[in-house]
Design an enzyme around this catalytic site. Sequence first.
Site, mmCIF file in Angstrom:
data_model
loop_
_atom_site.group_PDB
_atom_site.id
_atom_site.type_symbol
_atom_site.label_atom_id
_atom_site.label_comp_id
_atom_site.label_asym_id
_atom_site.label_seq_id
_atom_site.Cartn_x
_atom_site.Cartn_y
_atom_site.Cartn_z
ATOM 1 N N ASP A 60 0.848 -1.191 0.000
ATOM 2 C CA ASP A 60 0.000 0.000 0.000
ATOM 3 C C ASP A 60 0.883 1.240 0.000
ATOM 4 O O ASP A 60 1.752 1.393 0.869
ATOM 5 C CB ASP A 60 -0.910 0.003 1.226
ATOM 6 C CG ASP A 60 -2.023 1.028 1.117
ATOM 7 O OD1 ASP A 60 -2.466 1.297 -0.009
ATOM 8 O OD2 ASP A 60 -2.459 1.544 2.160
ATOM 9 N N HIS A 116 -4.716 13.828 0.863
ATOM 10 C CA HIS A 116 -5.001 13.007 2.041
ATOM 11 C C HIS A 116 -3.861 13.116 3.048
ATOM 12 O O HIS A 116 -4.102 13.320 4.250
ATOM 13 C CB HIS A 116 -5.194 11.552 1.631
ATOM 14 C CG HIS A 116 -5.287 10.593 2.785
ATOM 15 N ND1 HIS A 116 -6.379 10.522 3.609
ATOM 16 C CD2 HIS A 116 -4.396 9.682 3.249
ATOM 17 C CE1 HIS A 116 -6.172 9.597 4.542
ATOM 18 N NE2 HIS A 116 -4.970 9.073 4.343
ATOM 19 N N GLU A 119 -10.920 3.783 3.086
ATOM 20 C CA GLU A 119 -9.907 4.527 2.353
ATOM 21 C C GLU A 119 -10.103 4.290 0.865
ATOM 22 O O GLU A 119 -10.054 3.145 0.401
ATOM 23 C CB GLU A 119 -8.492 4.123 2.787
ATOM 24 C CG GLU A 119 -8.168 4.584 4.194
ATOM 25 C CD GLU A 119 -6.697 4.461 4.560
ATOM 26 O OE1 GLU A 119 -6.283 5.109 5.525
ATOM 27 O OE2 GLU A 119 -5.981 3.710 3.857
ATOM 28 N N GLU A 159 -9.067 4.068 -2.731
ATOM 29 C CA GLU A 159 -7.794 3.856 -3.404
ATOM 30 C C GLU A 159 -7.985 3.238 -4.787
ATOM 31 O O GLU A 159 -9.001 2.604 -5.087
ATOM 32 C CB GLU A 159 -6.892 2.924 -2.585
ATOM 33 C CG GLU A 159 -6.628 3.406 -1.164
ATOM 34 C CD GLU A 159 -5.457 2.694 -0.511
ATOM 35 O OE1 GLU A 159 -4.602 2.148 -1.254
ATOM 36 O OE2 GLU A 159 -5.382 2.690 0.730
ATOM 37 N N GLN A 197 -4.873 2.181 15.070
ATOM 38 C CA GLN A 197 -3.689 2.651 14.359
ATOM 39 C C GLN A 197 -2.947 3.738 15.139
ATOM 40 O O GLN A 197 -1.713 3.766 15.175
ATOM 41 C CB GLN A 197 -4.089 3.185 12.978
ATOM 42 C CG GLN A 197 -2.910 3.578 12.108
ATOM 43 C CD GLN A 197 -3.350 3.980 10.711
ATOM 44 O OE1 GLN A 197 -4.523 3.946 10.371
ATOM 45 N NE2 GLN A 197 -2.391 4.363 9.881
ATOM 46 N N LYS A 237 -4.913 -2.375 10.006
ATOM 47 C CA LYS A 237 -5.070 -2.541 8.569
ATOM 48 C C LYS A 237 -5.264 -3.985 8.119
ATOM 49 O O LYS A 237 -5.824 -4.222 7.053
ATOM 50 C CB LYS A 237 -3.818 -1.987 7.864
ATOM 51 C CG LYS A 237 -3.667 -0.490 7.942
ATOM 52 C CD LYS A 237 -4.650 0.195 7.013
ATOM 53 C CE LYS A 237 -4.299 1.652 6.835
ATOM 54 N NZ LYS A 237 -5.214 2.296 5.867
#
Length: 440
Positions: free
Chosen positions: A140, A147, A212, A214, A253, A266
């Site tokens: 990732d 962001h 998120e 992406e 996190q 994650k």
Amino acid sequence: MPAQLPADLDQSHDPARTSWVASANGHADFPIQNLPLGIFSPPGGAPRAGVAIGDEILDLPAALAAGLFAGDAEEAAQAANGSDLNALFALGRGPRQALRRRLSEILSADSPDRSKAEGLLQAAATVALHRPARIGDYTDFYVGIHHATHVGKLFRPDNPLLPNYKHVPIGYHGRASSIVASGVPVRRPKGQIMPPGATAPVFGPSQRLDYELELGVWIGTGNDLGEPVPVGSAGDHVAGFCLLNDWSARDIQAWEYQPLGPFLAKNFASSISPWVITPEALAPFRMAQPPRPAGDPAPLPYLTDAGDAAAGAFDIELEVLISTEGLKDKGLPPHRLALSNTRHMYWTVAQMIAHHTSGGCNLQPGDLLGSGTISGPTRGASGSILETTDGGREPIRLASGEERRFLADGDEVIFTARARRGGFASIGFGSCRATILPAR
């Protein structure tokens, strides 16, 4: 077709081309100009390769058995004659292009092969869709500069971007085993959390669950261990693209990510859209990488290529929707949370691949790269709820009367994408969606 087309465009991109599959003509995602690849299971059948065309799926192994392919297109179809697309990815650009051109011929309105192919269609609404490839490794990245800036401001108002951000494509190695196809529910994770004002952490369900937005990048041909991929040829290693929701438990996190980075926050799940949108389908929607703001450093030579700078970025609109139990109970449509675009990526896909392999790392067919969250400069273009709600301080108000600071159990998050350009047929990615289940 428009004059002076780039060399990688051909008659399969012709906006005037229509299909004998009626639902493909004017289809929001899958007109004949798209032809994405995927893995599906017909009712009572085993997983097999297919091609999305309108509201139908062409059974690729059945088309192979019917003798509809020859030459490089046949080689590609044979490689896809299994339960995943890894072998097809490994063949690289040439056979994949030949397969696309032949599929376009078979499915075009004036095709002499219509009688052979009509019986090889499956209604998309009746099948199960799967991950298109065996994912050996997942990386990732963090190339969405808006962001990175927005999130950085929440924690470092005076210094939102760390010094390395504009010099190096930041990334981390993720977990491949928990990547799931669109439609698979995602269970709220548990982990250690440090509550505000507390002196010791607690273990429990995440209270700050986030999505998120992406772009996913499928790797095709790999590289040998110890052999970097030059940025100028990195595009040859891309098999296709998808939507990726790299779910994030922000409270877990925040406690665990220093000093080594994301872990339990994650690895519980990432969701991907099931259709592989090929580089050929996206060729009309390439664009120059937006110029860097004045004062930003130029990329180092190993990340610099004139061709990539001229056409290494994409113009793809990205959308985030949420459907809650309250909205569904009142018969209300999903609420749009954000509208962003891949043009907001600070680094190109080729730069990501070149940097990933620059130390000698070997990529393999079926590996998946994530772009990192792609946000635009405004709050309405934020690719995460963390940004949209300013860290939970400003709730989202829905037409149902509900509010959201972070995601609740029962919420369904939906990503869509569309590529548009004058003179070409627009194409889409299909959806990437998942519903949040309560923690166990």
